[in-house]
Scaffold this motif. Structure first.
Motif, mmCIF file in Angstrom:
data_model
loop_
_atom_site.group_PDB
_atom_site.id
_atom_site.type_symbol
_atom_site.label_atom_id
_atom_site.label_comp_id
_atom_site.label_asym_id
_atom_site.label_seq_id
_atom_site.Cartn_x
_atom_site.Cartn_y
_atom_site.Cartn_z
ATOM 1 N N VAL A 273 0.847 -1.204 0.000
ATOM 2 C CA VAL A 273 0.000 0.000 0.000
ATOM 3 C C VAL A 273 0.880 1.250 0.000
ATOM 4 O O VAL A 273 0.628 2.200 -0.749
ATOM 5 N N THR A 274 1.909 1.249 0.835
ATOM 6 C CA THR A 274 2.827 2.394 0.866
ATOM 7 C C THR A 274 3.488 2.585 -0.489
ATOM 8 O O THR A 274 3.570 3.705 -1.000
ATOM 9 N N ASN A 275 3.950 1.494 -1.086
ATOM 10 C CA ASN A 275 4.633 1.566 -2.382
ATOM 11 C C ASN A 275 3.721 2.158 -3.452
ATOM 12 O O ASN A 275 4.099 3.100 -4.149
ATOM 13 N N TYR A 276 2.521 1.615 -3.581
ATOM 14 C CA TYR A 276 1.634 2.059 -4.647
ATOM 15 C C TYR A 276 1.060 3.456 -4.377
ATOM 16 O O TYR A 276 0.846 4.231 -5.305
ATOM 17 N N ALA A 277 0.823 3.775 -3.121
ATOM 18 C CA ALA A 277 0.331 5.116 -2.799
ATOM 19 C C ALA A 277 1.402 6.168 -3.082
ATOM 20 O O ALA A 277 1.096 7.259 -3.576
ATOM 21 N N THR A 278 2.636 5.843 -2.793
ATOM 22 C CA THR A 278 3.730 6.783 -3.030
ATOM 23 C C THR A 278 4.056 6.900 -4.516
ATOM 24 O O THR A 278 4.540 7.939 -4.958
ATOM 25 N N ALA A 279 3.776 5.872 -5.278
ATOM 26 C CA ALA A 279 4.072 5.907 -6.715
ATOM 27 C C ALA A 279 3.300 7.014 -7.427
ATOM 28 O O ALA A 279 3.788 7.576 -8.413
ATOM 29 N N VAL A 280 2.129 7.355 -6.928
ATOM 30 C CA VAL A 280 1.314 8.396 -7.579
ATOM 31 C C VAL A 280 1.995 9.764 -7.498
ATOM 32 O O VAL A 280 2.225 10.397 -8.536
ATOM 33 N N PRO A 281 2.342 10.266 -6.298
ATOM 34 C CA PRO A 281 3.018 11.570 -6.273
ATOM 35 C C PRO A 281 4.408 11.539 -6.901
ATOM 36 O O PRO A 281 4.850 12.531 -7.481
ATOM 37 N N VAL A 282 5.090 10.398 -6.829
ATOM 38 C CA VAL A 282 6.412 10.306 -7.456
ATOM 39 C C VAL A 282 6.279 10.398 -8.976
ATOM 40 O O VAL A 282 7.029 11.119 -9.638
ATOM 41 N N GLY A 283 5.318 9.685 -9.540
ATOM 42 C CA GLY A 283 5.088 9.765 -10.982
ATOM 43 C C GLY A 283 4.694 11.166 -11.412
ATOM 44 O O GLY A 283 5.171 11.678 -12.433
ATOM 45 N N ALA A 284 3.830 11.807 -10.639
ATOM 46 C CA ALA A 284 3.426 13.180 -10.943
ATOM 47 C C ALA A 284 4.622 14.126 -10.867
ATOM 48 O O ALA A 284 4.769 15.031 -11.697
ATOM 49 N N ALA A 285 5.481 13.926 -9.879
ATOM 50 C CA ALA A 285 6.667 14.772 -9.736
ATOM 51 C C ALA A 285 7.609 14.599 -10.925
ATOM 52 O O ALA A 285 8.148 15.583 -11.450
ATOM 53 N N LEU A 286 7.807 13.372 -11.373
ATOM 54 C CA LEU A 286 8.662 13.141 -12.542
ATOM 55 C C LEU A 286 8.084 13.826 -13.777
ATOM 56 O O LEU A 286 8.812 14.431 -14.561
ATOM 57 N N TYR A 287 6.774 13.752 -13.927
ATOM 58 C CA TYR A 287 6.109 14.393 -15.064
ATOM 59 C C TYR A 287 6.292 15.911 -15.001
ATOM 60 O O TYR A 287 6.604 16.560 -16.005
ATOM 61 N N LYS A 288 6.101 16.495 -13.825
ATOM 62 C CA LYS A 288 6.248 17.943 -13.666
ATOM 63 C C LYS A 288 7.696 18.386 -13.857
ATOM 64 O O LYS A 288 7.965 19.442 -14.434
ATOM 65 N N MET A 289 8.654 17.590 -13.366
ATOM 66 C CA MET A 289 10.063 17.931 -13.575
ATOM 67 C C MET A 289 10.407 17.934 -15.056
ATOM 68 O O MET A 289 11.145 18.795 -15.533
ATOM 69 N N ASN A 290 9.873 16.972 -15.796
ATOM 70 C CA ASN A 290 10.126 16.921 -17.230
ATOM 71 C C ASN A 290 9.559 18.164 -17.913
ATOM 72 O O ASN A 290 10.202 18.758 -18.784
ATOM 73 N N GLY A 291 8.354 18.589 -17.532
ATOM 74 C CA GLY A 291 7.768 19.799 -18.091
ATOM 75 C C GLY A 291 8.583 21.043 -17.762
ATOM 76 O O GLY A 291 8.775 21.921 -18.610
ATOM 77 N N LEU A 292 9.072 21.113 -16.534
ATOM 78 C CA LEU A 292 9.901 22.234 -16.114
ATOM 79 C C LEU A 292 11.180 22.296 -16.951
ATOM 80 O O LEU A 292 11.568 23.362 -17.447
ATOM 81 N N LEU A 293 11.811 21.153 -17.147
ATOM 82 C CA LEU A 293 13.041 21.115 -17.954
ATOM 83 C C LEU A 293 12.770 21.432 -19.414
ATOM 84 O O LEU A 293 13.611 22.031 -20.091
ATOM 85 N N LYS A 294 11.608 21.032 -19.904
ATOM 86 C CA LYS A 294 11.235 21.352 -21.289
ATOM 87 C C LYS A 294 11.146 22.870 -21.458
ATOM 88 O O LYS A 294 11.655 23.417 -22.444
ATOM 89 N N ASN A 295 10.527 23.535 -20.513
ATOM 90 C CA ASN A 295 10.429 24.998 -20.572
ATOM 91 C C ASN A 295 11.800 25.657 -20.471
ATOM 92 O O ASN A 295 12.093 26.615 -21.195
ATOM 93 N N ILE A 296 12.621 25.166 -19.571
ATOM 94 C CA ILE A 296 13.964 25.736 -19.406
ATOM 95 C C ILE A 296 14.786 25.524 -20.673
ATOM 96 O O ILE A 296 15.536 26.409 -21.087
ATOM 97 N N SER A 297 14.636 24.373 -21.318
ATOM 98 C CA SER A 297 15.345 24.104 -22.583
ATOM 99 C C SER A 297 14.939 25.105 -23.662
ATOM 100 O O SER A 297 15.725 25.433 -24.541
ATOM 101 N N ALA A 298 13.687 25.568 -23.610
ATOM 102 C CA ALA A 298 13.181 26.539 -24.582
ATOM 103 C C ALA A 298 13.459 27.979 -24.127
ATOM 104 O O ALA A 298 12.879 28.922 -24.665
#
Length: 150
Positions: A54-79
């Motif tokens: 339960v801890t693993n799968y519950a934590t996977a949601v915010p971790v996945g969202a954070a990875l997605y947001k970091m990628n978007g942030l880096l995409k903007n910085i690259s531009a």
């Protein structure tokens, strides 16, 4: 090797993709990973596998969202779009992702004490991201004022 901004951004994005694949692998392999971990640890943790999952799968949601947001942030910085409201919002959401993971770890610390350390680390990271978000918001405001100045 000549290290520059573009190589650094590219390396960071590769790391984000690597961690995204690792996250999926951990989620798929969690039952086997935790079962092996619990067998090695102690008989005191016998029957705790569902809690760890339960801890693993519950934590996977915010971790996945954070990875997605970091990628978007880096995409903007690259531009070359650094001090924009979208990046400030990404940093805000990243801090909430860390806080959410910290709360999950706080609850999980009641059945496995070392999760309290992860809770502290996640909450501290959330605090750091909030400070950086505030800096970005201030820089965004200064940039907006400078854009209107002739």
């Amino acid at each position: 090797m000549n290290w520059n901004k573009d190589k650094s951004l590219k390396f960071t994005r590769v790391c984000i993709y690597f961690f995204a694949v690792l996250l999926v692998g951990i989620c798929v392999g969690a039952p086997w990973l935790y079962r092996g971990f619990l067998e090695l640890r102690s008989p005191l943790l016998d029957g705790m596998l569902p809690y760890f999952l339960v801890t693993n799968y519950a934590t996977a949601v915010p971790v996945g969202a954070a990875l997605y947001k970091m990628n978007g942030l880096l995409k903007n910085i690259s531009a070359n779009q650094v001090f924009i409201s979208e990046n400030t919002e990404c940093l805000r959401q990243l801090s909430w992702c860390c806080a959410a993971a910290g709360m999950i770890f706080a609850a999980s610390g009641f059945y496995y004490f070392p999760f309290w350390f992860l809770c502290g680390a996640a909450m501290f990271m959330a605090l750091i991201l909030r400070v950086i978000k505030n800096v970005f918001a201030q820089a965004e405001e200064i940039k907006r004022e400078n854009d209107y100045t002739i």
